[in-house]
Design an enzyme around this catalytic site. Structure first.
Site, mmCIF file in Angstrom:
data_model
loop_
_atom_site.group_PDB
_atom_site.id
_atom_site.type_symbol
_atom_site.label_atom_id
_atom_site.label_comp_id
_atom_site.label_asym_id
_atom_site.label_seq_id
_atom_site.Cartn_x
_atom_site.Cartn_y
_atom_site.Cartn_z
ATOM 1 N N HIS A 74 0.817 -1.220 0.000
ATOM 2 C CA HIS A 74 0.000 0.000 0.000
ATOM 3 C C HIS A 74 0.848 1.267 0.000
ATOM 4 O O HIS A 74 0.318 2.369 -0.186
ATOM 5 C CB HIS A 74 -0.983 -0.002 1.181
ATOM 6 N N ASP A 121 -0.291 -7.542 1.675
ATOM 7 C CA ASP A 121 0.249 -6.179 1.686
ATOM 8 C C ASP A 121 1.767 -6.224 1.822
ATOM 9 O O ASP A 121 2.337 -5.934 2.867
ATOM 10 C CB ASP A 121 -0.388 -5.395 2.841
ATOM 11 N N SER A 216 4.018 2.895 8.197
ATOM 12 C CA SER A 216 3.647 1.845 7.254
ATOM 13 C C SER A 216 4.854 1.325 6.489
ATOM 14 O O SER A 216 5.742 2.090 6.101
ATOM 15 C CB SER A 216 2.618 2.376 6.251
#
Length: 268
Positions: A74, A121, A216
């Site tokens: 992502h 992911d 992230s």
């Protein structure tokens, strides 16, 4: 033959992976927490994109070979130009001692990445050049394929994410203890329920310590029995309510579920 060469090289440095020269402070926190000791997580990278002639931090990542970085799918956009900052502690110091900026050759996003369900992911970045390892730049170890950590196993999340909900991005690398929450617990209805899958790993959820926006793609660092550090998770998602919500631990892509995929991409 090329695949054999790459795999042999991988084994050669894997024996010395996850061993920082500067030992980390193992009592620090991320949200509302403390700065990491500079270069104590030397595989942590900053993934940066170019906008208005300025490089901006967007995600973390983990150096796993001198040519490859693990991050989250992502974090990747086909419309952006990226570089990888290695050996960094303070993102506001461009020419920081021991740091290095490297361009990107190829980005492999998992073929079954599902942005709606946040499945698979994971992405692997092949660097434009081989990085010379040093006191400030090292590789993390990969865990054994399929291996799981027990409930409350102590791990550390690291990153330059927001210091608190809606707060500023951290200038200096942050770290914090986030014990593993096993799948049986994390998949309970009042935790993450069916949102969490067995290819993920949860950590934290005490309402105090958490990853936050900007973390992230970064690693969940867990120390193995031999003392070396494995990258057990890739920061994937957390609660939309705030960065540190009770019973909503940070959810990571479980690296041990993707060892075969990683090894395939390392040979390309």
């Amino acid at each position: 033959m090329l695949g054999i060469t790459v795999f042999t090289t991988f084994l050669a440095y894997a024996s010395s992976c996850g061993a920082p020269i500067f030992q980390p402070n193992l009592s620090a926190r991320v949200v509302g927490g403390e700065d990491a000791i500079p270069h104590s997580w030397p595989w942590q990278i900053s993934l940066q994109y170019l906008r208005d002639n300025t490089w901006r931090h967007t995600c973390g990542g983990t150096l796993i070979t001198p040519n490859h970085v693990l991050t989250a799918a992502h974090c990747i956009s086909n419309t952006l130009t990226y570089r990888v900052a290695l050996g960094k502690n303070n993102l506001e110091v461009e020419d920081e001692a021991g740091s290095l900026y490297v361009g990107v050759d190829t980005i492999f996003v998992h073929e079954k990445w599902n942005s709606f369900l946040v499945r698979n992911d994971i992405a692997l970045i092949k660097l434009a050049e081989t990085v010379e390892l040093s006191d400030t730049i090292q590789v993390a170890c990969l865990p054994e394929e399929g291996s799981l950590l027990p409930q409350d196993y102590p791990c550390f999340v690291t990153g330059w994410g927001r210091l608190y909900t809606n707060g500023p991005i951290a200038a200096e690398l942050q770290q914090g203890l986030q014990p593993v929450v096993d799948y049986a617990t994390c998949s309970q209805r009042d935790w993450w329920g069916t949102t969490v899958k067995e290819t993920m790993v949860c950590a934290g959820g005490d309402g105090v310590i958490s990853a936050c926006n900007g973390d992230s793609g970064g690693p969940l660092n867990c120390q193995a029995e031999n003392g070396n550090w494995d990258v057990r998770g890739i920061v994937s998602f957390g609660s939309g309510l705030s960065c540190n919500t009770f019973k909503k631990p940070t959810v990571f892509t479980r690296v041990s579920a993707y060892i075969d995929w990683i090894n395939q991409k390392l040979q390309l």
